[in-house]
Design a protein around this motif. Sequence first.
Motif, short mmCIF file in Angstrom:
data_model
loop_
_atom_site.label_atom_id
_atom_site.label_comp_id
_atom_site.label_asym_id
_atom_site.label_seq_id
_atom_site.Cartn_x
_atom_site.Cartn_y
_atom_site.Cartn_z
N LEU A 111 41.09 -40.76 26.77
CA LEU A 111 42.34 -40.74 26.23
C LEU A 111 42.71 -39.36 25.90
O LEU A 111 42.17 -38.32 25.82
CB LEU A 111 42.08 -41.18 24.63
N CYS A 112 44.10 -39.01 26.41
CA CYS A 112 44.81 -37.69 26.32
C CYS A 112 44.85 -37.27 24.91
O CYS A 112 44.71 -38.15 24.00
CB CYS A 112 46.28 -38.01 26.83
N TYR A 163 34.75 -35.26 36.75
CA TYR A 163 34.27 -36.01 35.59
C TYR A 163 32.87 -35.47 35.32
O TYR A 163 32.23 -35.16 34.02
CB TYR A 163 34.23 -37.39 35.62
N CYS A 223 42.75 -34.66 30.99
CA CYS A 223 43.50 -35.63 31.98
C CYS A 223 43.56 -34.75 33.26
O CYS A 223 43.34 -35.33 34.26
CB CYS A 223 44.93 -36.05 31.47
N TYR A 224 43.96 -33.43 33.23
CA TYR A 224 44.34 -32.77 34.35
C TYR A 224 42.78 -32.32 35.19
O TYR A 224 43.08 -31.89 36.44
CB TYR A 224 45.02 -31.54 34.04
N THR A 284 37.36 -41.95 33.54
CA THR A 284 38.92 -42.65 34.14
C THR A 284 39.60 -43.08 32.91
O THR A 284 40.78 -43.19 33.04
CB THR A 284 38.65 -43.63 35.33
N ARG A 285 38.95 -43.44 31.79
CA ARG A 285 39.61 -44.19 30.84
C ARG A 285 39.92 -43.18 29.63
O ARG A 285 40.43 -43.53 28.55
CB ARG A 285 38.96 -45.46 30.10
N ARG A 329 41.31 -37.69 35.36
CA ARG A 329 42.22 -38.36 36.66
C ARG A 329 42.98 -37.50 37.59
O ARG A 329 43.09 -37.89 38.48
CB ARG A 329 43.02 -39.39 35.67
N ALA A 330 43.44 -36.51 37.19
CA ALA A 330 44.23 -35.67 38.03
C ALA A 330 43.62 -35.30 39.24
O ALA A 330 43.98 -35.13 40.40
CB ALA A 330 44.99 -34.59 37.38
#
Lengths: 437, 265
Positions: free
Chosen positions: B185-186, B160, B151-152, B182-183, B155-156
């Motif tokens: 999952l954490c 990608y 995530c970091y 972008t989708r 999205r952060a």
Amino acid sequence: MIGFIIERIAFFAAIGGAGYIAFKGFSAIYRNIMLGRKEKLAGNLNTMLLVAFGQKKMFKRPIVAVLHFIFYVAFIVTQIELLEIMIDGAFGTHRFVYHLVEHIAPLRALYVFTVSSIEVLSLMTFFVTIIFFIRRDMLKIPRLSSIDLEGWPNMDAHLILLMEINLILNIFLMNTADMAVSNGAYGLWLSGIFASAFAGWDVEILHILEKVGWWGHLAGVLGFLMYLSISKHLHILLAFPNTYFTRQTPNGYLDNMESVTREVKLMMDPNAAVPESTEDGPVKFGAKDVTDLSWKNLLDAYTCTECGRCTAQCPANLTGKKLSPRTIMMKTRDRLEEVGKNIDANGGIWKDDGKSLIENGYISVEELRACTTCNACVEECPVNISPLNIIMQLRRNLIMEDSNSPAEWNGMFANLENNAAPWQFSQQDRFNWAKEQ
Amino acid sequence: MQVKEMAEYAASGETPEILFWVGCSGSFDQRAQKITRSFVKILNHLNIKFAVLGKEEACTGDPAKRAGNEFVYQMLALQNIEILNGYGVKKIVTTCPHCFNILKNEYPALGGNYEVIHHSTFLQQLINEGKVTMAEGGLFKGKTITYHDSCYLGRANEIYEAPRKVLEQLDAELVEMKSCKTRGLCCGAGGAQMFKEEEHGRIRINEERTQEALNTNATIVAAACPFCNTMITDGVKGKDKQASIKVFDIAELLAAGQGLENIVL
């Protein structure tokens, strides 16, 4: 003549009354948003054009995006016809614009094209509305039928769809009756076809039907305007300022707390030159109530249309935790409206009600604890709302004001203070990885 | 293993090209130490002049800040910044997305201004410059890899492609999980969740994510974050699938592909 005068009075009374009520509602919303703390945000026109006008983020889910886009275009384009309705209402004319351009062929064609296009869009919107009803009530799309929408939110969503149906049916009633009476003189495409249903009807009845349609549509528009300020549908207006004021920092950025910097610098060096606090009164860490949040957080709350894309992507929610980013936004708005009503009831001055945004039936500690700060909710929101920003401010308050922290976190904080790592390892061993094989 | 501390460089009056920020996980966690060593092997192999802070490095303060404890965060951050600025550090590379995010985005407000890059971007740059090339039909031929977005990084900070470009070098098949980019999952570790028990729920987040990885039938899960690595490794163990799927960092995979590291696939 008397009928003419009565109708004008009724028209202006309706416009004035609805306008007044709507104005009161919107003023209250503006006042409530401004109860928030200051946050300096430079607007960005580009973001607004892409995200609000262009609906860029909606198109991550293409099918719904197209359906929603039909709604959106229809909504904007229909305003052109509303202009004529307003002129007719004010002056007692009938299709003022049409008669103005009746004998200027290209302008007449433009009129016919515009109003007919609105009819086509309205018919499409009618079907989209039906699809939206089906998605909510028959397909039970999880994000549109989950438990957090029970009660008013669910009612709100249905009322809006019903209002949409009402607007469409009335505009078609008006146009179709008009086409029937005039033997198709206005040249409108769809109502021209529907008019065959009224073939042979008494002209007087058709006139009445046209009036019913006209008034019905106007009432729908004014009703919607008055209703907006208590509904979740404010996004049709607020999506624009809300995207304009999007924070332009990376999603991963979490603001620096200046008030803490001053204290930490003084703690590390009592002689450190630190600037004076610019805040009034005692410094409060994080947010406990809505008035501690920034105006942007509060604008976010009013902008939220409860679509639930955030919650549908939230890893905590997906795995059954209580946290739902949508609920964070809804509860923030609920509490803000409660605070606003409190102020109104006490002559413009806030009277402490002993409650806050944390617990009290609003946002629970359990929900706040479950967030992984993964930014999925922020990424998903089609109108750039940040539930995460609110969660973090509330978390700060829990930890720094209330020392309300899970025991494991307290241990982690202690380790960080004592050995500069979240675990109980000595800083002296920090380089050992290079020796071991 | 040849690694020099910043203090050594300073004493000899030399300046390294980059500072490798190891991070707490990379320093102390036994599994993550392997990632650290793999990355160092790549740096050494390419004769890149780098330093670490060693015993002078402290946690960036990320878990404290994300938990809501700004005091502890700023204490650590100000200490780190004093040391980094003292050495005149300009460029930092780190193998941890949490360190990366906070050093890059949040240290500037406290006076710490550096060029900060995550090792996925750094490795991609090396590949683009032609410094890392792979032998044909190597170790990964016939293997299937699925990349787990941190995530970091994603999205952060909108990174990608870099980790995927690194994996493309390996001559393996890359498959995406149901939720990616972008989708993505954490893994369940972010926001200081790594350091506490999860709230009550239906399932753990790492189990959910691990299931998504298993559903791809990949034999390797590639991560670019030591915390994601831990979470998914735990998820795989929980499902008793250690034999069929392995979790590695992109640096470990690249090092193995270069013959610098022995990994059991």
